[in-house]
Scaffold this motif. Structure first.
Motif, PDB file in Angstrom:
ATOM      1  N   GLY A  47     -49.211 -63.896  -6.391  1.00 49.65           N
ATOM      2  CA  GLY A  47     -48.068 -63.150  -5.891  1.00 49.65           C
ATOM      3  C   GLY A  47     -47.537 -62.131  -6.874  1.00 49.65           C
ATOM      4  O   GLY A  47     -46.715 -61.287  -6.515  1.00 49.65           O
ATOM      5  N   CYS A  48     -47.996 -62.197  -8.137  1.00 45.11           N
ATOM      6  CA  CYS A  48     -47.598 -61.218  -9.143  1.00 45.11           C
ATOM      7  C   CYS A  48     -48.761 -60.269  -9.424  1.00 45.11           C
ATOM      8  O   CYS A  48     -49.922 -60.593  -9.180  1.00 45.11           O
ATOM      9  CB  CYS A  48     -47.159 -61.905 -10.437  1.00 45.11           C
ATOM     10  SG  CYS A  48     -45.616 -62.831 -10.282  1.00 45.11           S
ATOM     11  N   THR A  49     -48.430 -59.105  -9.971  1.00 44.50           N
ATOM     12  CA  THR A  49     -49.395 -58.020 -10.102  1.00 44.50           C
ATOM     13  C   THR A  49     -49.260 -57.343 -11.464  1.00 44.50           C
ATOM     14  O   THR A  49     -48.150 -57.214 -11.982  1.00 44.50           O
ATOM     15  CB  THR A  49     -49.147 -56.967  -8.988  1.00 44.50           C
ATOM     16  OG1 THR A  49     -49.260 -57.597  -7.712  1.00 44.50           O
ATOM     17  CG2 THR A  49     -50.129 -55.815  -9.078  1.00 44.50           C
ATOM     18  N   ARG A  50     -50.408 -56.939 -12.024  1.00 49.67           N
ATOM     19  CA  ARG A  50     -50.380 -55.973 -13.120  1.00 49.67           C
ATOM     20  C   ARG A  50     -50.388 -54.589 -12.476  1.00 49.67           C
ATOM     21  O   ARG A  50     -51.376 -54.170 -11.881  1.00 49.67           O
ATOM     22  CB  ARG A  50     -51.613 -56.115 -14.026  1.00 49.67           C
ATOM     23  CG  ARG A  50     -51.653 -57.379 -14.843  1.00 49.67           C
ATOM     24  CD  ARG A  50     -52.833 -57.351 -15.835  1.00 49.67           C
ATOM     25  NE  ARG A  50     -53.169 -58.704 -16.255  1.00 49.67           N
ATOM     26  CZ  ARG A  50     -54.075 -59.481 -15.666  1.00 49.67           C
ATOM     27  NH1 ARG A  50     -54.734 -59.025 -14.624  1.00 49.67           N
ATOM     28  NH2 ARG A  50     -54.304 -60.701 -16.113  1.00 49.67           N
ATOM     29  N   TRP A  51     -49.272 -53.894 -12.617  1.00 51.77           N
ATOM     30  CA  TRP A  51     -49.090 -52.631 -11.918  1.00 51.77           C
ATOM     31  C   TRP A  51     -49.625 -51.459 -12.720  1.00 51.77           C
ATOM     32  O   TRP A  51     -49.511 -51.421 -13.944  1.00 51.77           O
ATOM     33  CB  TRP A  51     -47.617 -52.394 -11.611  1.00 51.77           C
ATOM     34  CG  TRP A  51     -46.981 -53.436 -10.743  1.00 51.77           C
ATOM     35  CD1 TRP A  51     -46.154 -54.444 -11.118  1.00 51.77           C
ATOM     36  CD2 TRP A  51     -47.126 -53.544  -9.327  1.00 51.77           C
ATOM     37  NE1 TRP A  51     -45.778 -55.196 -10.030  1.00 51.77           N
ATOM     38  CE2 TRP A  51     -46.353 -54.677  -8.913  1.00 51.77           C
ATOM     39  CE3 TRP A  51     -47.834 -52.820  -8.361  1.00 51.77           C
ATOM     40  CZ2 TRP A  51     -46.273 -55.075  -7.592  1.00 51.77           C
ATOM     41  CZ3 TRP A  51     -47.745 -53.224  -7.037  1.00 51.77           C
ATOM     42  CH2 TRP A  51     -46.977 -54.339  -6.661  1.00 51.77           C
ATOM     43  N   SER A  52     -50.185 -50.479 -12.025  1.00 49.19           N
ATOM     44  CA  SER A  52     -50.376 -49.161 -12.602  1.00 49.19           C
ATOM     45  C   SER A  52     -49.001 -48.521 -12.746  1.00 49.19           C
ATOM     46  O   SER A  52     -48.000 -49.029 -12.200  1.00 49.19           O
ATOM     47  CB  SER A  52     -51.254 -48.307 -11.686  1.00 49.19           C
ATOM     48  OG  SER A  52     -50.587 -48.114 -10.432  1.00 49.19           O
ATOM     49  N   LEU A  53     -48.907 -47.402 -13.444  1.00 50.32           N
ATOM     50  CA  LEU A  53     -47.605 -46.739 -13.564  1.00 50.32           C
ATOM     51  C   LEU A  53     -47.070 -46.344 -12.186  1.00 50.32           C
ATOM     52  O   LEU A  53     -45.877 -46.515 -11.902  1.00 50.32           O
ATOM     53  CB  LEU A  53     -47.708 -45.514 -14.475  1.00 50.32           C
ATOM     54  CG  LEU A  53     -47.818 -45.797 -15.972  1.00 50.32           C
ATOM     55  CD1 LEU A  53     -47.970 -44.498 -16.743  1.00 50.32           C
ATOM     56  CD2 LEU A  53     -46.609 -46.579 -16.474  1.00 50.32           C
ATOM     57  N   GLU A  54     -47.937 -45.847 -11.339  1.00 44.62           N
ATOM     58  CA  GLU A  54     -47.510 -45.469  -9.986  1.00 44.62           C
ATOM     59  C   GLU A  54     -47.036 -46.694  -9.213  1.00 44.62           C
ATOM     60  O   GLU A  54     -45.993 -46.661  -8.543  1.00 44.62           O
ATOM     61  CB  GLU A  54     -48.664 -44.782  -9.252  1.00 44.62           C
ATOM     62  CG  GLU A  54     -48.285 -44.307  -7.855  1.00 44.62           C
ATOM     63  CD  GLU A  54     -49.443 -43.602  -7.149  1.00 44.62           C
ATOM     64  OE1 GLU A  54     -49.306 -43.294  -5.948  1.00 44.62           O
ATOM     65  OE2 GLU A  54     -50.480 -43.356  -7.797  1.00 44.62           O
ATOM     66  N   GLY A  55     -47.804 -47.783  -9.297  1.00 48.15           N
ATOM     67  CA  GLY A  55     -47.409 -49.002  -8.605  1.00 48.15           C
ATOM     68  C   GLY A  55     -46.124 -49.589  -9.160  1.00 48.15           C
ATOM     69  O   GLY A  55     -45.289 -50.112  -8.407  1.00 48.15           O
ATOM     70  N   LEU A  56     -45.950 -49.516 -10.475  1.00 45.78           N
ATOM     71  CA  LEU A  56     -44.725 -50.008 -11.118  1.00 45.78           C
ATOM     72  C   LEU A  56     -43.502 -49.287 -10.587  1.00 45.78           C
ATOM     73  O   LEU A  56     -42.490 -49.916 -10.239  1.00 45.78           O
ATOM     74  CB  LEU A  56     -44.842 -49.814 -12.635  1.00 45.78           C
ATOM     75  CG  LEU A  56     -43.628 -50.234 -13.467  1.00 45.78           C
ATOM     76  CD1 LEU A  56     -43.576 -51.750 -13.607  1.00 45.78           C
ATOM     77  CD2 LEU A  56     -43.675 -49.567 -14.850  1.00 45.78           C
TER      78      LEU A  56
END
Length: 324
Positions: A47-56
């Motif tokens: 349910g958690c994600t390592r985000w790209s800058l755009e995704g963040l």
């Protein structure tokens, strides 16, 4: 006849007499970021994600729209950038400064908090610098680490962070960071100190998310002994005297007694971190059908606030805000 049940007889009456209420405004939403163009699910934290800058930026915006006032950034740093001196931690063009700038540009009213510690950048995986002692054994050195933490905090302040949050548990770092920030004119940047951070077994999934497990040894020489209570009060008094603006207890759920005692001992706002192990236990039990996720999340967060935390860091922040 005295009947306490009269104050429980309907939702309306229960709402009138409720002593502790949760709001999205109570939450800080921890977000993981990496320097890739794609978002990646985190195996150790479903349910958690390592985000790209755009995704963040997108995820933070959605959370902010739900009434969550703040996010805290945790970076997953590429292995080739990790060194024994953790120089990447204060690179003004590094991942965290760019994340801060992107978030503040897209969401000016969002409070952006940064983690100040060396473990994501340290080739040894520790929150501090590792040096050999006089006998040739490795130790995590305090004062050299604090000097690097000050550079890291300044780097984040220059990028536009609203709050820096030292999680390293080195002695004297709050005062040193405060003096460094003030000397460079960042007098409005706040310090949220990890004041009572215990050497807990509940951190495992988080270390998987950042791939920041210590290469050798453990963190027991600088994080607190889970058996101790009065030590938390001592740390609270020290951080308050050194200039912390807010203080934190970590983990939250297994340390409700610490939250309560810290709350009684300070006039500063008290935060508590519902950590990755707490998150994963709830997630796993809910996914297997043993717990009602919504009910158990809101109950656990209410318990943390009832104990005395006015700020809660939780990976459930976005879901909880929707449910509330």
């Amino acid at each position: 006849m005295i009947r306490p049940r009269r104050n429980r007889k309907s939702p309306a009456v229960r709402d009138l007499v409720r002593e502790t209420t949760l709001s999205p405004a109570d939450f800080i939403y921890p977000l993981f970021v990496h320097d890739k163009d794609t978002d990646e699910a985190i195996d150790s934290m479903p349910g958690c994600t390592r985000w790209s800058l755009e995704g963040l930026v997108k995820e933070a915006g959605e959370a902010h729209a739900l009434g969550i006032p703040a996010v805290v950034i945790f970076p997953a740093i590429a292995e080739n950038l990790k060194t024994s001196e953790a120089q990447e931690s204060y690179n003004d063009k590094g991942l965290v400064p760019r994340a801060i700038q992107a978030l503040k540009s897209a969401h000016p009213s969002l409070c952006v908090i940064t983690d100040v510690a060396l473990d994501p950048y340290n080739a040894d995986g520790h929150d501090g610098l590792v040096r050999p002692d006089s006998d040739g054994n490795l130790e995590i050195v305090n004062d050299d680490t604090v000097a690097v933490l000050c550079q890291q905090a300044l780097c984040h302040a220059r990028a536009g962070a609203d709050i820096v949050s030292p999680s390293d548990m080195m002695d004297g770092r709050v005062l040193a960071i405060r003096e460094s920030l003030d000397a460079e004119g960042h007098t409005d940047v706040s310090i949220l100190a990890y004041t009572a951070k215990y050497a807990s077994a509940y951190y495992g999934p988080f270390r998987g998310a950042l791939e920041s497990e210590p290469k050798a040894g453990d963190k027991k020489t600088y994080q607190m002994d889970p058996a101790n209570v009065r030590e938390a009060i001592r740390e609270t008094m020290m951080d308050e005297d050194e200039g912390a603006d807010m203080i934190m207890v970590k983990p939250a759920g297994p340390y409700l007694d610490i939250i309560a005692k810290v709350k009684e001992s300070t006039t500063l706002p008290v935060a508590a971190y519902q950590v990755s192990g707490e998150y994963l236990m709830i997630k796993a039990a809910s996914q297997d059908g043993w717990l009602d996720e919504k009910a158990i999340v809101l109950e656990s967060l209410t318990g943390i606030k009832r104990a005395g935390a006015s700020i809660i860091l939780t990976y459930f922040a976005k879901d909880a805000a929707r449910w509330l």
